[in-house]
Design an enzyme around this catalytic site. Structure first.
Site, mmCIF file in Angstrom:
data_model
loop_
_atom_site.group_PDB
_atom_site.id
_atom_site.type_symbol
_atom_site.label_atom_id
_atom_site.label_comp_id
_atom_site.label_asym_id
_atom_site.label_seq_id
_atom_site.Cartn_x
_atom_site.Cartn_y
_atom_site.Cartn_z
ATOM 1 C CD GLU A 15 5.177 -10.395 0.547
ATOM 2 O OE1 GLU A 15 4.103 -9.368 -0.129
ATOM 3 O OE2 GLU A 15 5.826 -11.160 0.039
ATOM 4 N NE ARG A 54 -0.471 -0.835 -3.081
ATOM 5 C CZ ARG A 54 0.325 -1.855 -2.746
ATOM 6 N NH1 ARG A 54 0.557 -2.815 -3.514
ATOM 7 N NH2 ARG A 54 0.832 -2.045 -1.806
HETATM 8 O O1 LIG Z 1 -2.658 -10.109 1.517
HETATM 9 P P1 LIG Z 1 -1.875 -9.193 2.396
HETATM 10 O O2 LIG Z 1 -0.659 -9.864 2.938
HETATM 11 O O3 LIG Z 1 -2.778 -8.595 3.583
HETATM 12 O O4 LIG Z 1 -1.014 -8.066 1.606
HETATM 13 C C1 LIG Z 1 -1.861 -7.354 0.418
HETATM 14 C C2 LIG Z 1 -1.972 -5.872 0.705
HETATM 15 O O5 LIG Z 1 -0.751 -5.364 0.991
HETATM 16 C C3 LIG Z 1 -0.985 -3.943 -0.014
HETATM 17 O O6 LIG Z 1 -1.216 -2.912 0.785
HETATM 18 P P2 LIG Z 1 -0.388 -2.011 1.927
HETATM 19 O O7 LIG Z 1 -0.720 -2.392 3.274
HETATM 20 O O8 LIG Z 1 1.192 -2.240 1.506
HETATM 21 O O9 LIG Z 1 -0.936 -0.613 1.777
HETATM 22 P P3 LIG Z 1 -0.991 0.419 0.544
HETATM 23 O O10 LIG Z 1 -2.234 -0.142 -0.458
HETATM 24 O O11 LIG Z 1 -1.457 1.507 1.381
HETATM 25 O O12 LIG Z 1 0.179 0.517 -0.233
HETATM 26 C C4 LIG Z 1 -1.651 -4.410 -0.937
HETATM 27 O O13 LIG Z 1 -2.168 -3.358 -1.680
HETATM 28 C C5 LIG Z 1 -2.816 -5.114 -0.084
HETATM 29 O O14 LIG Z 1 -3.850 -4.340 0.331
HETATM 30 N N1 LIG Z 2 4.761 -8.427 -3.101
HETATM 31 C C1 LIG Z 2 3.743 -7.372 -3.200
HETATM 32 N N2 LIG Z 2 3.841 -6.565 -3.865
HETATM 33 C C2 LIG Z 2 3.006 -5.493 -4.067
HETATM 34 N N3 LIG Z 2 2.094 -5.278 -2.866
HETATM 35 C C3 LIG Z 2 2.284 -6.221 -1.928
HETATM 36 N N4 LIG Z 2 1.559 -6.075 -0.726
HETATM 37 C C4 LIG Z 2 1.922 -7.088 -0.068
HETATM 38 N N5 LIG Z 2 2.795 -7.944 -0.723
HETATM 39 C C5 LIG Z 2 3.138 -7.248 -2.175
#
Ligand SMILES: O=P(O)(O)OC[C@H]1O[C@H](OP(=O)(O)OP(=O)(O)O)[C@H](O)[C@@H]1O
Ligand SMILES: Nc1ncnc2[nH]cnc12
Length: 172
Positions: A97, A60
């Site tokens: 998370e 993202r």
């Molecule tokens: O601050 P944090 O605890 O590190 O969490 C935030 C990250 O988690 C999600 O990505 P995810 O790893 O789910 O991957 P994606 O974008 O491929 O869905 C979001 O898009 C951030 O990159």
């Molecule tokens: N609560 C949340 N919602 C969407 N993206 C996330 N990535 C980590 N935590 C998330």
């Protein structure tokens, strides 16, 4: 006309696992006017800091960073997950998370001294952005700002980026 961006974030309890309240940016992205207005706010933040390069984590972070790079006419380099980037790369691992992972960046992605903006959709615990910043700094890049659409304040990710200029469109 000012836009209430919060109307374009959907919330899903217990996704992708119990206890997580998932904040989904899809409705914002699906509305061209709103996506552009959100992007323009980050463009303004980046312009004030003379950004020369943008780096965003998979997946993202690409959605947020690429249109900003296009508007500024600067490059974008993706920080990718395991086995996605060919060639010479550097690695940083981080906790999430939900789960644990690693990110990789091309060793030529950033030039020493380059002014870099790091983008992502959402700041939760800060693990992802911290790893992305470490990758950029390992290559000698100067992180002049971090920009998000959403900050989840309770998870205290802000502490991980306290030394950097910070932008978020929304806070929960
Ligand atoms: O601050 P944090 O605890 O590190 O969490 C935030 C990250 O988690 C999600 O990505 P995810 O790893 O789910 O991957 P994606 O974008 O491929 O869905 C979001 O898009 C951030 O990159
Ligand atoms: N609560 C949340 N919602 C969407 N993206 C996330 N990535 C980590 N935590 C998330």
């Amino acid at each position: 006309m000012s836009i209430d961006f919060s109307k374009y974030i959907a919330s899903y309890p217990d996704f992708p696992e119990p206890g997580i309240l998932f904040r989904d940016i899809s409705p914002l992205l699906e509305n061209g006017e709103v996506y552009r207005a959100a992007t323009d706010k980050i463009v303004d933040f980046a312009r004030e800091r003379n950004v020369e390069m943008i780096v965003g984590p998979e997946a993202r972070g690409f959605i947020v960073g690429c249109p900003v790079a296009y508007k500024l006419g600067v490059g974008f380099s993706p920080a990718r997950k395991k086995n996605k980037l060919p060639g010479e790369t550097i690695e940083e691992s981080y906790g999430l998370e939900y789960g644990k992972s690693s990110l990789y960046l091309r060793t030529n992605a950033v030039k020493p001294g380059q002014r870099v903006l790091v983008t992502d959709d959402l700041l939760a615990t800060g693990g992802t952005i911290d790893a992305t910043i470490r990758l950029v700094e390992k290559l000698g890049g100067i992180v002049v700002g971090t920009a998000f659409l959403i900050e989840l304040s309770d998870l205290k990710g802000r502490e991980k980026v306290k030394d950097y200029d910070f932008f978020t469109l929304l806070k929960y």
